[in-house]
Design a protein around this motif. Sequence first.
Motif, PDB file in Angstrom:
ATOM      1  N   ASP A   1       0.806  -1.220   0.000  1.00 17.42           N
ATOM      2  CA  ASP A   1       0.000   0.000   0.000  1.00 17.42           C
ATOM      3  C   ASP A   1       0.839   1.270   0.000  1.00 17.42           C
ATOM      4  OD1 ASP A   1      -2.282  -1.501  -0.010  1.00 17.42           O
ATOM      5  OD2 ASP A   1      -2.842  -1.105   2.078  1.00 17.42           O
TER       6      ASP A   1
ATOM      7  N   GLU B   1      -1.248  -7.795  11.844  1.00 16.66           N
ATOM      8  CA  GLU B   1      -2.663  -7.476  12.064  1.00 16.66           C
ATOM      9  C   GLU B   1      -2.871  -5.994  12.340  1.00 16.66           C
ATOM     10  OE1 GLU B   1      -3.535 -10.102  15.265  1.00 16.66           O
ATOM     11  OE2 GLU B   1      -3.827 -11.867  13.975  1.00 16.66           O
TER      12      GLU B   1
ATOM     13  N   ASP C   1      -0.953  -4.453   5.276  1.00  9.40           N
ATOM     14  CA  ASP C   1      -2.007  -4.243   4.284  1.00  9.40           C
ATOM     15  C   ASP C   1      -2.822  -5.527   4.127  1.00  9.40           C
ATOM     16  OD1 ASP C   1      -0.484  -5.894   2.495  1.00  9.40           O
ATOM     17  OD2 ASP C   1       0.613  -4.146   1.771  1.00  9.40           O
ATOM     18  N   ARG C   2      -3.922  -5.437   3.421  1.00 15.17           N
ATOM     19  CA  ARG C   2      -4.833  -6.577   3.304  1.00 15.17           C
ATOM     20  C   ARG C   2      -4.152  -7.761   2.625  1.00 15.17           C
ATOM     21  NH1 ARG C   2      -7.767  -8.336   6.126  1.00 15.17           N
ATOM     22  NH2 ARG C   2      -9.131  -9.337   4.597  1.00 15.17           N
ATOM     23  N   ALA C   3      -3.264  -7.509   1.690  1.00 22.08           N
ATOM     24  CA  ALA C   3      -2.616  -8.609   0.973  1.00 22.08           C
ATOM     25  C   ALA C   3      -1.761  -9.452   1.905  1.00 22.08           C
ATOM     26  CB  ALA C   3      -1.787  -8.060  -0.182  1.00 22.08           C
TER      27      ALA C   3
ATOM     28  N   GLN D   1      -2.019  -9.631   5.153  1.00 22.69           N
ATOM     29  CA  GLN D   1      -2.893 -10.255   6.146  1.00 22.69           C
ATOM     30  C   GLN D   1      -3.543 -11.517   5.586  1.00 22.69           C
ATOM     31  OE1 GLN D   1      -5.507  -7.048   7.281  1.00 22.69           O
ATOM     32  NE2 GLN D   1      -3.994  -6.098   8.634  1.00 22.69           N
ATOM     33  N   ARG D   2      -4.020 -11.453   4.355  1.00 19.53           N
ATOM     34  CA  ARG D   2      -4.627 -12.646   3.739  1.00 19.53           C
ATOM     35  C   ARG D   2      -3.588 -13.749   3.534  1.00 19.53           C
ATOM     36  NH1 ARG D   2      -6.894  -8.841  -0.008  1.00 19.53           N
ATOM     37  NH2 ARG D   2      -9.068  -8.330   0.473  1.00 19.53           N
TER      38      ARG D   2
ATOM     39  N   GLN E   1      -2.605 -15.419   6.847  1.00 18.18           N
ATOM     40  CA  GLN E   1      -3.638 -16.314   7.357  1.00 18.18           C
ATOM     41  C   GLN E   1      -3.684 -17.611   6.574  1.00 18.18           C
ATOM     42  OE1 GLN E   1      -5.497 -16.124  10.147  1.00 18.18           O
ATOM     43  NE2 GLN E   1      -4.243 -14.310  10.638  1.00 18.18           N
TER      44      GLN E   1
ATOM     45  N   ASP F   1      -0.720 -12.173  -7.519  1.00 19.05           N
ATOM     46  CA  ASP F   1      -1.634 -12.287  -6.384  1.00 19.05           C
ATOM     47  C   ASP F   1      -2.253 -13.676  -6.232  1.00 19.05           C
ATOM     48  OD1 ASP F   1      -1.163  -9.699  -5.603  1.00 19.05           O
ATOM     49  OD2 ASP F   1      -2.971  -8.869  -6.515  1.00 19.05           O
TER      50      ASP F   1
ATOM     51  N   GLN G   1      -3.510 -14.697  -2.897  1.00 13.38           N
ATOM     52  CA  GLN G   1      -4.747 -14.086  -2.388  1.00 13.38           C
ATOM     53  C   GLN G   1      -5.971 -14.933  -2.720  1.00 13.38           C
ATOM     54  OE1 GLN G   1      -4.370 -10.785  -0.681  1.00 13.38           O
ATOM     55  NE2 GLN G   1      -2.414 -11.890  -0.745  1.00 13.38           N
TER      56      GLN G   1
END
Length: 469
Positions: free
Chosen positions: A138, A329, A333-335, A337-338, A341, A392, A395
């Motif tokens: 990001d 967490e 950024d969302r990427a 974090q995904r 996980q 990605d 993702q």
Amino acid sequence: MTNELWRWSALDLAQAIRAGDVSSREAVQSCLARAEQVNPAFNPLSEIHAGQALGSADAADAAVRDKKELGMLHGVPVTIKANADLAGSATTNGVVAYRDVVAQESNPAVDNWVKAGAVVIGRTNVPAFSWRWFTDNDLHGRTVNPFDAARTPGGSSGGAAVAAALGIGALAHGSDQGGSIRYPAYACGVAGLRPSQGRVPAFNASQRSERPVASQMAATQGPLGRTIADLRLGLAAMSSGDARDPWWVPAPLELRQPGESRRVALFRGTAAFRADPAVLDALERSAAWLEDAGYIVEDATPPRFDEAADLWLNVLMNESSGSMQREIERVGDRAIQRAYQSMLAHTSILDKDGFIEAMAMRTTILREWSVFFDRFPVLLMPVSFERPFLVDEDQQGDEAMGRMIRAQSPLISTAILGLPGLSVPVGLSDGVPMGVQVAAGRFREDLCLAAGEAIEARASWNVLERLSF
């Protein structure tokens, strides 16, 4: 001629600058002009240090004129990865929250290049926390593979690999904890060397706390470049000792050749995961080239290969489940974090005793690999069992991540054991770069580089000739 200096190798530039045939300013200006031309489209550089670089180049040229003692990288333009401290620059590691973490001193590996005379022209992009095999975040945006925008440039040294492939700097600094030098090199058609753990000193004074012990054993820093001769030069300059890294080992760069030094183990993969046909073709061609160079190539499987790969995932993910996970967490950024996980979904959760047993198993497996290298001093195997991933792909959920982790087994198995590995480009398959990995025992980068040069000479690959811009 001088406006094409961005095409020159680090070795040729160093020799020409030392001899006074070209100036460091000319070399740096050429690389900066190249960055201005291609960085907007491909985004390998997160920062460009034009003013500082030109000032350093002028100082380098003055040193040549004054006949001062010159380092082996004197006046050569290089790039530094955004996760390594560079004095006066932010160690962002691709995280928005770290944009103002300005380093007060440089990482020892960076210091070593600067002391050897290198001129830093910019910082290369990484994924957030340098924790993905993709390069996007990001803060600095996405880095694009110059061969195929639909595929990853690799990670986490993706910016470094793209910069080297495009001619933005003769050498690129990278780091590798799970393939982060070798995989981007593979994806972008350049060479990349992961040195043995302990070969190159490293330390980020900007970090909040010491990194956990398994990460210390797996992580290394090393060079990426367009030729293996440049990697030799970059490694020699980078590997000088530094008291800030107690893991550093004063091992010679050239060691005694073992009696069976020409014997190569060819490893195609395991029953659990078959390699892509293009990967196998690159291996077969490379094996034939090594035989042509006088090597003896035999099929062989390194011991406990799958267990070593599993060990990387389990120990690194378990030890990251505290402060690292909380930080991802909190500010990731969302990427990332995904992706994190999805990696957790494939991790065996270990209690204290289980973690201790896993770390003990590392020694057992490394001992067996050391015996294996007594018989086969060189190991030829894939960089990854798959072609470079689609952008990605991490993702796309837990199932996709599981397949990717298995594909990266040749990278992560060697990383957790602290072994050296060299990614060697060999050509294209349907427009996508292909390469092979050469591994060896601890501190035997010399064996990796020698075998890599034999492959390089016969592959006749020049990444700049394959790019039309």
